[in-house]
Design a protein around this motif. Sequence first.
Motif: not given
Length: 377
Positions: A288-293
Amino acid sequence: MAEDASPAATPRGTPRTPKYQVIRDRLMEQIRSGTLSPGCRLPTERELADRFGVTRMTVRQAITTLVQSGMVVNRRPLGNFVAESLCGVASRRVVNLVCVGSGSEDAGVFLEHGVAAARSRGIEARVLQAHAGVEHLAVATVRGPDPTVLIGGPGGAHRELHRAVHTAADRVVVVGVRMDHAGIASVVGDDALGIRLAVGHLHGKGHERIALVGSTPEDDHPTMELQVELWRQAMDELGLARGTPDRHVIRLEPVPAGGTAMASKLAVEAYHRRRRVRATAYIGLSAETGVGVLAALHGSGVRVPRDASVVGYATHLRASLCVPPLTGIDVDVGGHLAAALDRVERMLSAEEGAPVLPLLQVVPPFLIERGSVGPRR
């Protein structure tokens, strides 16, 4: 013998299980093992009260829960009998899959894999997501007679669950959190190797300014601090820790809605506003963090992977559906659950002389290359 059937003494400081639950669990164990076979009459309330040193009312409460579960049938005035429908129950093998913090993006992945892996071994899996409001069900499940795989660990916010796990340490396996120091079997990923894989992959593409984007909106979360330290070590091993690399640590702040992906997007956007010299690559500590980045970079006009590269975690389906698809560290969910179920099978078989499994088992991750990493230009 009465001594064998009575509840074991509870160590000082250990939360006491209600007496009716102790009696219920002991009778359930005898039914599952075949000691009390289908159609067999249970001892009378008076006999059980004398055996366990409790009142008949407490015994009646225990038997009532068994009747409600369908394991026991009341046939007045003859007494209570093991249900005939439980033929073959002695050979049935059951494991509880309890996921703490069901809002996690990986919760569904672990539970889905867990059910399939248990079924392939002939084990019935019962699933419970211990989100807010149903913690008491998780506590009751862990205290029951069947082994439990606890995904995510009890956590500090789940005090009763934490106590229950310690009380039932001999039939609990914790996945994702180390509790081996407390004598509880634990299966965890190799976080250090995962971060080294990510840093090494980006460095191999020519990137030197590599930012770390947190996986939790809790600034003082101990896991985040550990991952920051592992990131520093990986950067230092490659000679990338010149100056003050911590300026490229991007911590998340709580957001009202949108979860980790939205928190990551806002944090990276704020980082871009503050920094003139920015990272050319980013490591997100969850899918999810990667998606946000990725969302933040797209919104800022940064092209991925032409202008910047991103590595996240590849466990979640969303990682493969991003544009571009997210290169990521795969924590090997199957490996985690295989290790946990190996121990569960040992608990279920109670085989004498079997090799002792280590309390801590570490599962190595691996890198999945997709489209979000390119050479530094």
